[in-house]
Design an enzyme around this catalytic site. Sequence first.
Site, PDB file in Angstrom:
ATOM      1  N   GLN A 287      28.893  24.753 -59.069  1.00  0.00           N
ATOM      2  CA  GLN A 287      29.910  23.996 -58.324  1.00  0.00           C
ATOM      3  C   GLN A 287      29.465  23.731 -56.887  1.00  0.00           C
ATOM      4  O   GLN A 287      29.687  22.642 -56.360  1.00  0.00           O
ATOM      5  CB  GLN A 287      31.246  24.755 -58.308  1.00  0.00           C
ATOM      6  CG  GLN A 287      31.914  24.865 -59.674  1.00  0.00           C
ATOM      7  CD  GLN A 287      32.387  23.537 -60.234  1.00  0.00           C
ATOM      8  OE1 GLN A 287      32.748  22.605 -59.504  1.00  0.00           O
ATOM      9  NE2 GLN A 287      32.366  23.407 -61.543  1.00  0.00           N
TER      10      GLN A 287
ATOM     11  N   HIS B 125      38.569  28.338 -58.611  1.00  0.00           N
ATOM     12  CA  HIS B 125      39.188  29.056 -59.735  1.00  0.00           C
ATOM     13  C   HIS B 125      40.113  30.091 -59.096  1.00  0.00           C
ATOM     14  O   HIS B 125      39.757  30.681 -58.062  1.00  0.00           O
ATOM     15  CB  HIS B 125      38.079  29.708 -60.577  1.00  0.00           C
ATOM     16  CG  HIS B 125      38.550  30.494 -61.767  1.00  0.00           C
ATOM     17  ND1 HIS B 125      39.691  30.206 -62.481  1.00  0.00           N
ATOM     18  CD2 HIS B 125      38.004  31.577 -62.373  1.00  0.00           C
ATOM     19  CE1 HIS B 125      39.814  31.074 -63.477  1.00  0.00           C
ATOM     20  NE2 HIS B 125      38.801  31.915 -63.435  1.00  0.00           N
TER      21      HIS B 125
ATOM     22  N   SER C 283      35.510   9.998 -93.111  1.00  0.00           N
ATOM     23  CA  SER C 283      35.853   9.508 -94.457  1.00  0.00           C
ATOM     24  C   SER C 283      37.176  10.089 -94.944  1.00  0.00           C
ATOM     25  O   SER C 283      37.666  11.084 -94.409  1.00  0.00           O
ATOM     26  CB  SER C 283      34.744   9.916 -95.433  1.00  0.00           C
ATOM     27  OG  SER C 283      34.801  11.319 -95.641  1.00  0.00           O
TER      28      SER C 283
HETATM   29  P1  NAD Z   1      27.070  29.926 -59.856  1.00  0.00           P
HETATM   30  O1  NAD Z   1      26.822  31.224 -60.523  1.00  0.00           O
HETATM   31  O2  NAD Z   1      26.526  28.689 -60.461  1.00  0.00           O
HETATM   32  O3  NAD Z   1      26.562  29.911 -58.351  1.00  0.00           O
HETATM   33  C1  NAD Z   1      26.569  31.008 -57.570  1.00  0.00           C
HETATM   34  C2  NAD Z   1      26.033  30.771 -56.168  1.00  0.00           C
HETATM   35  O4  NAD Z   1      26.355  31.955 -55.426  1.00  0.00           O
HETATM   36  C3  NAD Z   1      24.523  30.642 -56.084  1.00  0.00           C
HETATM   37  O5  NAD Z   1      24.212  29.924 -54.904  1.00  0.00           O
HETATM   38  C4  NAD Z   1      24.074  32.088 -55.946  1.00  0.00           C
HETATM   39  O6  NAD Z   1      22.826  32.200 -55.306  1.00  0.00           O
HETATM   40  C5  NAD Z   1      25.184  32.648 -55.069  1.00  0.00           C
HETATM   41  N1  NAD Z   1      25.438  34.079 -55.317  1.00  0.00           N
HETATM   42  C6  NAD Z   1      25.311  34.741 -56.481  1.00  0.00           C
HETATM   43  N2  NAD Z   1      25.644  36.033 -56.333  1.00  0.00           N
HETATM   44  C7  NAD Z   1      26.009  36.194 -55.033  1.00  0.00           C
HETATM   45  C8  NAD Z   1      26.430  37.294 -54.253  1.00  0.00           C
HETATM   46  N3  NAD Z   1      26.552  38.513 -54.778  1.00  0.00           N
HETATM   47  N4  NAD Z   1      26.718  37.072 -52.944  1.00  0.00           N
HETATM   48  C9  NAD Z   1      26.579  35.851 -52.385  1.00  0.00           C
HETATM   49  N5  NAD Z   1      26.161  34.766 -53.084  1.00  0.00           N
HETATM   50  C10 NAD Z   1      25.868  34.948 -54.368  1.00  0.00           C
HETATM   51  O7  NAD Z   1      28.672  29.840 -59.643  1.00  0.00           O
HETATM   52  P2  NAD Z   1      29.655  28.737 -60.227  1.00  0.00           P
HETATM   53  O8  NAD Z   1      29.646  28.778 -61.717  1.00  0.00           O
HETATM   54  O9  NAD Z   1      29.434  27.446 -59.506  1.00  0.00           O
HETATM   55  O10 NAD Z   1      31.066  29.372 -59.791  1.00  0.00           O
HETATM   56  C11 NAD Z   1      31.565  29.234 -58.485  1.00  0.00           C
HETATM   57  C12 NAD Z   1      33.084  29.138 -58.564  1.00  0.00           C
HETATM   58  O11 NAD Z   1      33.432  27.939 -59.261  1.00  0.00           O
HETATM   59  C13 NAD Z   1      33.723  30.277 -59.340  1.00  0.00           C
HETATM   60  O12 NAD Z   1      34.961  30.576 -58.725  1.00  0.00           O
HETATM   61  C14 NAD Z   1      33.962  29.678 -60.712  1.00  0.00           C
HETATM   62  O13 NAD Z   1      35.024  30.266 -61.416  1.00  0.00           O
HETATM   63  C15 NAD Z   1      34.317  28.258 -60.320  1.00  0.00           C
HETATM   64  N6  NAD Z   1      34.151  27.260 -61.392  1.00  0.00           N
HETATM   65  C16 NAD Z   1      32.985  27.176 -62.074  1.00  0.00           C
HETATM   66  C17 NAD Z   1      32.831  26.210 -63.057  1.00  0.00           C
HETATM   67  C18 NAD Z   1      31.537  26.064 -63.797  1.00  0.00           C
HETATM   68  O14 NAD Z   1      31.510  25.299 -64.730  1.00  0.00           O
HETATM   69  N7  NAD Z   1      30.455  26.734 -63.454  1.00  0.00           N
HETATM   70  C19 NAD Z   1      33.883  25.321 -63.333  1.00  0.00           C
HETATM   71  C20 NAD Z   1      35.058  25.398 -62.578  1.00  0.00           C
HETATM   72  C21 NAD Z   1      35.181  26.379 -61.603  1.00  0.00           C
END
Ligand code: NAD
Length: 336
Positions: free
Chosen positions: A28, A108, A252
């Site tokens: 995201q 989220h 079908s």
């Molecule tokens: P991701 O796992 O793809 O990205 C994580 C990012 O955070 C990366 O830049 C990583 O280097 C960094 N990171 C990882 N661990 C860390 C830590 N301990 N401390 C600091 N930084 C850290 O995450 P995502 O899937 O994009 O999720 C982010 C938010 O978006 C969440 O709240 C998730 O629920 C929400 N969300 C995700 C999706 C999806 O499809 N992936 C969809 C809707 C909402």
Amino acid sequence: MTKMYWQNDVDPTLLPQLNVAIIGYGSQGRAHALNLRDSGARVQVGLREGGKSWKAAQNDGFEPVTPKAAVKGADIVAILVPDLAQPELLSLEILPFAQSNTSLLFAHGFNIHFEFVDVPKHFDVMMVAPKGPGQLVRRQFVEGRGVPSLFAIHQDHSGRAKDRALAYAHGIGGTRAGVIETSFAEETNTDLFGEQAVLCGGVTELVTAGFETLVDAGYAAEVAYFECLHELKLIVDLLYEGGLEKMHETISDTAKYGDLTRGPRVVDENVRARMKTILSEIESGQFAREWQAEYQAGGNHYDELMQKDLAHPIEDVGRSLRSQMSWLKQPQAAHT
Ligand code: NAD
Ligand code: MG
């Protein structure tokens, strides 16, 4: 019908006035940062120094800074690191450094709804949650489209939370596809239920159970793969475009009769009862506490389950078949 917000419902002058800090550059984070920048917002990316996202953000033309530095002077701070990593990051690197009236934005509702973080009253707490993975949020945006999104306001100290949330949803392309207001509770519970019972957990178990049934009965793994996994996309596309009606128009008569008489025997009353149990485990916070405990214990059980899932025979036959599907090999369009 729930009100939907579209491009014309948003004040276009607000976004270019906002300083947005994007914390995290994964699925995201990257999509939001790029889309918001293209939409005219001032975007600062905040990351752990030397982390592997640092380089990715630089390659996209950002000059990342630490989370601490990114939140200084930000109007909106989007928390886009994994849900379980958010509480520590917020308490150590974000909340102590953010100015009053900063809008904390989540994609989220997990940590706010289950009260894993405690946000002081002088901040806004809002959510903009695209209903799709970040890669799609970016790709659709580049193609002039968007991903439908939800927004919610949990805390409005600045008095501008709703305008800011809509400006942000607009900036990532959400208003091109429709934005709906929800609550943190509704988004969190439905999102978890959807991914557990239907989208991720439900579908993959259905696919592998069907594959195993055919292979165990002596049918070729390749044929089983096409039937139970590959063709799923064609069916899902029809459902996406025109619901049950369009799917029924296309398949079908024999497929329809089998669907109507056999489908309810596969997903029967017992499955529905277990779906209800799964929903109540989500609503009570039992699932969230279990996942948090697993994360804090180092995630060994989670890793084991993942290894087991990826060792399924459908993966071998799938890899080999997909390597011959030339249309899957097209390079991703540049700058997406
Ligand atoms: P991701 O796992 O793809 O990205 C994580 C990012 O955070 C990366 O830049 C990583 O280097 C960094 N990171 C990882 N661990 C860390 C830590 N301990 N401390 C600091 N930084 C850290 O995450 P995502 O899937 O994009 O999720 C982010 C938010 O978006 C969440 O709240 C998730 O629920 C929400 N969300 C995700 C999706 C999806 O499809 N992936 C969809 C809707 C909402
Ligand atoms: Mg599964």
